[in-house]
Design a protein around this motif. Structure first.
Motif, PDB file in Angstrom:
ATOM      1  N   PRO A  15      18.441  57.609  56.786  1.00  0.00           N
ATOM      2  CA  PRO A  15      17.321  58.414  57.252  1.00  0.00           C
ATOM      3  C   PRO A  15      16.960  59.170  55.432  1.00  0.00           C
ATOM      4  N   ASP A  16      17.288  58.346  54.901  1.00  0.00           N
ATOM      5  CA  ASP A  16      16.336  58.441  53.842  1.00  0.00           C
ATOM      6  C   ASP A  16      14.589  57.487  53.937  1.00  0.00           C
ATOM      7  N   PHE A  17      14.923  56.774  55.200  1.00  0.00           N
ATOM      8  CA  PHE A  17      13.404  56.255  55.393  1.00  0.00           C
ATOM      9  C   PHE A  17      12.600  57.347  55.870  1.00  0.00           C
ATOM     10  N   VAL A  18      13.399  57.897  56.892  1.00  0.00           N
ATOM     11  CA  VAL A  18      13.019  58.715  57.523  1.00  0.00           C
ATOM     12  C   VAL A  18      12.240  60.116  57.217  1.00  0.00           C
ATOM     13  N   ARG A  19      13.259  60.466  56.449  1.00  0.00           N
ATOM     14  CA  ARG A  19      12.487  61.480  55.110  1.00  0.00           C
ATOM     15  C   ARG A  19      11.352  61.518  54.062  1.00  0.00           C
ATOM     16  N   ASP A  20      11.191  60.317  54.336  1.00  0.00           N
ATOM     17  CA  ASP A  20      10.031  59.130  53.505  1.00  0.00           C
ATOM     18  C   ASP A  20       9.249  59.589  53.959  1.00  0.00           C
ATOM     19  N   LEU A  21       9.153  59.128  54.947  1.00  0.00           N
ATOM     20  CA  LEU A  21       7.987  59.631  56.427  1.00  0.00           C
ATOM     21  C   LEU A  21       6.769  60.734  55.845  1.00  0.00           C
ATOM     22  N   ASP A  36       8.182  69.874  59.238  1.00  0.00           N
ATOM     23  CA  ASP A  36       9.965  69.295  59.526  1.00  0.00           C
ATOM     24  C   ASP A  36       9.570  67.935  60.568  1.00  0.00           C
ATOM     25  N   ASN A  37       8.505  68.009  61.251  1.00  0.00           N
ATOM     26  CA  ASN A  37       8.657  66.805  62.721  1.00  0.00           C
ATOM     27  C   ASN A  37       7.376  65.858  62.500  1.00  0.00           C
ATOM     28  N   GLY A  38       7.941  64.658  62.682  1.00  0.00           N
ATOM     29  CA  GLY A  38       6.480  63.838  62.721  1.00  0.00           C
ATOM     30  C   GLY A  38       6.142  63.192  63.657  1.00  0.00           C
ATOM     31  N   LYS A  73      13.857  66.884  58.683  1.00  0.00           N
ATOM     32  CA  LYS A  73      14.672  67.809  57.704  1.00  0.00           C
ATOM     33  C   LYS A  73      16.247  67.019  57.769  1.00  0.00           C
ATOM     34  N   ASP A  74      16.587  66.974  59.025  1.00  0.00           N
ATOM     35  CA  ASP A  74      17.944  65.727  59.055  1.00  0.00           C
ATOM     36  C   ASP A  74      17.985  64.329  58.692  1.00  0.00           C
ATOM     37  N   GLY A  75      16.540  64.179  58.912  1.00  0.00           N
ATOM     38  CA  GLY A  75      16.601  62.442  58.696  1.00  0.00           C
ATOM     39  C   GLY A  75      16.924  61.895  59.955  1.00  0.00           C
TER      40      GLY A  75
END
Lengths: 154, 645
Positions: free
Chosen positions: B60-66, B73-75, B97-99
């Motif tokens: 989740p941290d990796f995703v949020r960091d992107l 909210d989405n990528g 939002k939720d990683g």
């Protein structure tokens, strides 16, 4: 041809077996040469392991005739066959040689190689500590062969 | 199977990658150089490529960091591939939002051609593209180090995975399952008494298997611990060196000792190589051997052996109606001739003996060469011992001068040595097959894997007898053994093949240095002399070794994979860089290289004159926008733009 080196032999040489620098066959061959020179064979119980190789590695293929010759020479001596006993010498050669084999030896000859190597291992273990480097072993193995000669530099 | 990257696309990702698309399909090239200044998402792109190929889980941290910015909210990261000519589209959908993340795939084989949830690559490819394996061709700079790191098993694992040797291991697991099923079926139709026997042996068998698993886990743990200790010892040695070098006088003496050590190591290496060459020739071991060979050759000549008459002559004669002297050969004579013919050598035996006789008589070597080498080696080993003692003396002097930290480090090294010895003994007790050692170490089936293995087989045989499946079990064991032998032999041969190819490439990469892979064990072990005292290889050399290994591995693989690499030449010096730049273009059918402007000199410029190259520059025009420009002229002159930006 299936070469066999006992578990004890594998343990003894484990510190230096590192193909392609030092092959399991190198260990076997050093034992074999020692056994052939001493005219001693081990017992089949000494061969408590599976074969590790079928046929000579590339580096030894050119030595097949010589090794077969050394085996015949050792057998003539071990059986005390006199130098002029032409019939017995010829019989020994008939008994051991198979021209179609990569070792030039038949099954009996191949088994004998394993037994000479087993005896050679025992002789080496008597004189040399389990080696931890190839260079140490080369020096110790030289000393093993030149036991009566002047010691090399300390 | 051939895989090509046709393009990729980013949506709402950090580094200004809000809506950026790279298309390699419209003007396909074998090589694509993408110039991206630092901070524009090279590392992100590499990580997402890896994810898209392997379907690995992203934290989740990796995703949020992107996330590009708080307003999104989405990528998305989308890769377009061609797999054996069929188009595939893989999406990594990111929820900032939720990683979380999801994989989606569109493939032409599915009638609708639309997107479906999950990573749906062809089965064979999906098995291959593990997270670890993907790092080999979506190449990570860290991997270059790991390929050489003992304990990581990257090199062996890569060969095993690529050539699918794991399938052979899987085959053995399946055979094991079949045996179990057969035994369950047999047990179900047994009588009550028989069932009792079956239950008893099943329990014993299960217990032995559980013990074997536990012992194997213990072995892995001990090996892991040993590697950690070895790594710690290396680190301590470096720290000790640092402390010695704090004193200028000691530093100077240490430098002299190191240089001397290098000379000694080289002498040992050279003499050992020569020594092994000599050792492998029986005639050079000792003068006795030559004497015996010659004596045997002479003996055979004197006795006129082998005889010129062969067994075949007498066998042929026995079939004739009369002898050469004209006398009739009766059935009795024929039997006598045939029975005695076997005491004569066969024609082919005669040929071999003549050849041997020639070899024996021509043996001309003596033991002098071995003696000379052994003397040199003995002297070098003595020098090595002196050098080590002198080195130790340096440390002692520094300790005596009040360096308590060094004293502590030395004590730790000493303790580590003892711990390693204990660990070795435990490992030996756990693994030795040597009956004498087993007895000495008090090994039994509770604490020794080979003995436990024997117990497993004994219980299995008893169980098989009880369930009347003995023949089936024995046959399955034979097949498993055969499969294991095939797997071991295949791995050994593939390792050697890859090693030889790697060394051939290393000669091309770094001809000026004797950098060679001596062995591919779990890792790549280098065999060059003097490396140990130089403190190992440099980063550039390490990269050259990794490239040589990877290109050897991947170019001969049954799968054609693209090679995607980040900053391929940044850690190489200019000379090596140029060699790598000249050589690697021919190694892969598709290469995508992310470079920075400083890599143009010596590396990227090797591609300028080639056809089939795409030059793309991607840079951040402002905080919100990333620009993409195609073509060599802009690629070459980009540094001005970069500086201006």
């Amino acid at each position: 041809m299936s070469f066999v080196i006992s578990q004890t032999g594998r343990t003894f040489f484990r510190g230096i077996i590192a193909p392609p620098k030092f092959l399991m066959f190198d260990a076997y061959y050093c034992c074999l040469m020692a056994g052939l020179d001493a005219r001693k064979i081990g017992s089949t119980e000494d061969l408590d392991s599976d074969p590790f190789l079928n046929g000579y590695p590339d580096d030894f293929k050119g030595q097949a005739d010589i090794i077969a010759g050394l085996l015949i020479d050792a057998e003539l001596d071990r059986k005390d066959i006199q130098a002029e006993d032409r019939a017995s010498i010829e019989r020994e050669m008939t008994r051991l040689i198979d021209p179609t084999s990569a070792t030039r030896l038949n099954n009996d000859g191949d088994k004998l190689l394993n037994l000479y190597a087993a005896a050679g291992l025992a002789l080496i273990q008597d004189k040399i500590m389990p080696p931890s480097t190839i260079e140490e072993f080369l020096v110790a193995y030289h000393r093993f062969w030149h036991v009566d000669a002047e010691p090399t530099e300390a | 199977m051939e895989i090509r990257v046709l393009g990729w696309r980013y949506e709402n990702l950090r580094g200004g990658l809000r809506d950026v698309s790279i298309d390699l399909e419209s003007a396909p090239g074998r090589w694509t150089l993408i110039q991206m200044p630092n901070g524009t998402g090279k590392t992100t792109t590499m990580s997402l490529f890896r994810a898209a190929f392997s379907g690995e889980h992203l934290t989740p941290d990796f995703v949020r960091d992107l996330r590009a910015a708080d307003d999104v909210d989405n990528g998305l990261f989308e890769v377009r591939l061609s797999i054996d000519g069929k188009p595939f589209r893989i999406q990594v959908r990111l929820n900032f939002k939720d990683g979380t993340h999801q994989y989606w795939t569109a493939r032409s084989e599915v009638r609708s051609g639309g997107l479906e949830e999950g990573l749906s690559l062809p089965v064979d490819l999906k098995r291959l593209l593990t997270s670890d394996f993907t790092r080999l061709f979506v190449f990570d700079g860290e991997l270059a180090k790991e390929i050489r790191a003992v304990g990581k098993d990257r090199a062996a694992m890569a060969i095993r995975t690529l050539y699918r040797l794991d399938r052979l291991e899987h085959l053995n697991v399946q055979i094991g399952r079949l045996v179990e099923e057969q035994q369950q079926r047999a047990a179900a139709v047994s009588t009550a008494t028989e069932r009792k026997g079956v239950t008893r042996w099943k329990r014993a068998y299960d217990a032995a298997v559980a013990r074997k698993t536990a012992l194997a886990a213990e072995q892995r743990e001990l090996q892991k611990r040993r590697k950690e200790m070895e790594a710690r010892r290396t680190k301590l040695a470096a720290e000790i060196n640092e402390r010695i070098e704090q004193d200028d006088a000691l530093k100077l003496r240490k430098s002299q000792l190191d240089s001397e050590r290098e000379t000694i190591d080289r002498a040992i290496f050279e003499a050992t190589t020569q020594g092994m060459g000599v050792l492998r020739l029986p005639a050079k071991i000792h003068p006795n051997v030559v004497e015996r060979l010659r004596a045997l050759g002479n003996k055979l000549t004197r006795l006129k052996l082998p005889k010129t008459i062969s067994a075949e002559f007498f066998k042929e004669l026995a079939e004739q109606p009369e002898c050469i002297c004209g006398r009739e050969i009766t059935p009795k004579d024929k039997a006598a001739i045939l029975s005695r013919a076997d005491s004569y050598l066969a024609e082919d035996q005669i040929l071999v003996i003549n050849k041997m006789k020639l070899a024996l008589r021509e043996s001309s070597a003596d033991g002098a060469e071995y003696t000379r080498i052994a003397t040199t080696l003995n002297g070098a080993l003595r020098d090595l011992r002196r050098n080590k003692m002198a080195h130790d003396q340096l440390e002692l002097e520094r300790v005596e001068a009040g360096d308590t930290e060094l004293e502590r480090l030395r004590a730790e090294v000493s303790q580590l040595g003892r711990d390693l010895e204990t660990s070795e003994t435990k490992l030996e007790k756990l693994t030795t097959r040597d009956v004498i050692r087993q007895r000495l170490l008090d090994a039994n089936d509770q604490n020794n894997i080979p003995l436990c293995d024997a117990e497993v087989r004994r219980c299995q045989e008893k169980l098989a007898t009880a369930t009347d499946t003995l023949r089936f079990v024995l046959q399955s064991e034979r097949v498993k053994e055969l499969v294991s032998t095939v797997a071991a032999l295949a791995l050994e041969r593939l390792r050697e093949r890859v090693r030889i190819a790697t060394n051939a490439k290393l000669v091309q990469f770094v001809p000026s240095e004797s950098l060679q892979v001596a062995r591919i064990g779990g890792s790549l072990e280098l065999g060059s002399s003097g490396l140990a005292t130089k403190g190992g290889v440099s980063e550039g050399q390490s990269l050259a070794v990794a490239y040589a290994f990877l290109t050897s591995l991947l170019t001969e693989a049954p799968y054609k994979l693209p090679f995607i690499v980040d900053s391929p030449a940044v850690s190489l010096d200019t000379a090596v860089r140029r060699e790598v730049g000249d050589l690697i273009p021919d190694l892969f059918d598709q290469m995508i290289m992310f470079v920075i402007s400083s890599e143009r000199e010596g590396f990227a410029d090797a591609f300028y004159g080639r056809t089939g190259v795409r030059f793309i520059t991607l840079w951040r025009a402002d905080s919100e926008r990333t620009e993409v420009r195609d073509g060599l002229p802009f690629f070459r002159s980009f540094h001005q733009v970069e500086a201006a930006a």
